[in-house]
Design an enzyme around this catalytic site. Structure first.
Site, mmCIF file in Angstrom:
data_model
loop_
_atom_site.group_PDB
_atom_site.id
_atom_site.type_symbol
_atom_site.label_atom_id
_atom_site.label_comp_id
_atom_site.label_asym_id
_atom_site.label_seq_id
_atom_site.Cartn_x
_atom_site.Cartn_y
_atom_site.Cartn_z
ATOM 1 N N GLU A 110 0.842 -1.204 0.000
ATOM 2 C CA GLU A 110 0.000 0.000 0.000
ATOM 3 C C GLU A 110 0.874 1.251 0.000
ATOM 4 O O GLU A 110 0.666 2.171 -0.788
ATOM 5 C CB GLU A 110 -0.908 0.013 1.224
ATOM 6 C CG GLU A 110 -1.638 1.322 1.440
ATOM 7 C CD GLU A 110 -1.986 1.567 2.900
ATOM 8 O OE1 GLU A 110 -1.622 2.635 3.411
ATOM 9 O OE2 GLU A 110 -2.611 0.676 3.519
ATOM 10 N N HIS A 111 1.860 1.280 0.879
ATOM 11 C CA HIS A 111 2.733 2.447 0.982
ATOM 12 C C HIS A 111 3.490 2.704 -0.311
ATOM 13 O O HIS A 111 3.526 3.828 -0.811
ATOM 14 C CB HIS A 111 3.737 2.249 2.131
ATOM 15 C CG HIS A 111 3.210 2.616 3.462
ATOM 16 N ND1 HIS A 111 3.673 3.689 4.162
ATOM 17 C CD2 HIS A 111 2.266 2.035 4.238
ATOM 18 C CE1 HIS A 111 3.032 3.770 5.320
ATOM 19 N NE2 HIS A 111 2.178 2.771 5.387
ATOM 20 N N GLU A 160 9.775 3.578 2.244
ATOM 21 C CA GLU A 160 8.543 3.038 2.822
ATOM 22 C C GLU A 160 8.817 1.905 3.793
ATOM 23 O O GLU A 160 8.052 1.701 4.736
ATOM 24 C CB GLU A 160 7.574 2.621 1.728
ATOM 25 C CG GLU A 160 7.088 3.782 0.893
ATOM 26 C CD GLU A 160 6.655 4.992 1.702
ATOM 27 O OE1 GLU A 160 5.958 4.829 2.723
ATOM 28 O OE2 GLU A 160 7.023 6.115 1.322
ATOM 29 N N GLU A 170 5.583 2.554 11.716
ATOM 30 C CA GLU A 170 4.147 2.380 11.953
ATOM 31 C C GLU A 170 3.901 1.112 12.764
ATOM 32 O O GLU A 170 3.049 1.089 13.661
ATOM 33 C CB GLU A 170 3.431 2.303 10.606
ATOM 34 C CG GLU A 170 1.937 2.324 10.668
ATOM 35 C CD GLU A 170 1.309 2.364 9.280
ATOM 36 O OE1 GLU A 170 0.462 1.490 9.013
ATOM 37 O OE2 GLU A 170 1.670 3.247 8.476
#
Length: 119
Positions: free
Chosen positions: A3-4, A73, A80
């Site tokens: 996704e990133h 990322e 995260e």
């Protein structure tokens, strides 16, 4: 991780910067959602629907996997991962692993596996 890299590596999405457009992405157990909120037109009269759709098309169907973007990322996803790794998250993953031990939901979490992200 995907996704990133797909979302933040999109040059067409970057071309929307400064137009009043807002974009984001989220991944959960069942979906990855990319969204762009763009004005119909910008001050100079350009229509924004086509650039917004082209950006989404690039993100979803023709992502650019540039090595520099993957490395950037990788760091963001690992950070995260640390942010969500609290007691509540560990209990949730432990519970899901037990409830879904016979399917992928018990072992494949949206954030991914740390060892895979690092490699």
């Amino acid at each position: 991780m995907m996704e990133h890299v797909c979302f933040l590596g999109s040059h067409k999405r970057e071309q929307l910067f400064g137009t009043g457009s807002k974009s984001n992405a989220i991944t959960d157990f069942q979906h990855t959602v990319y969204h762009i909120h763009a004005p119909v037109t910008v001050d100079d009269g350009r229509r924004m629907y086509l650039p917004a759709l082209e950006a989404l098309e690039e993100v979803a169907f023709a992502p650019k996997m540039f090595p520099y973007r993957i490395e950037k990322e990788r760091k963001a996803v690992l950070a995260e991962m640390q942010q969500v790794n609290d007691m509540e998250y560990r209990i949730e993953t432990w519970t899901l692993a037990g409830l879904h031990e016979n399917n992928k939901l018990g072992s494949q979490f949206p954030i991914g596996k740390e060892e895979q992200i690092k490699s």
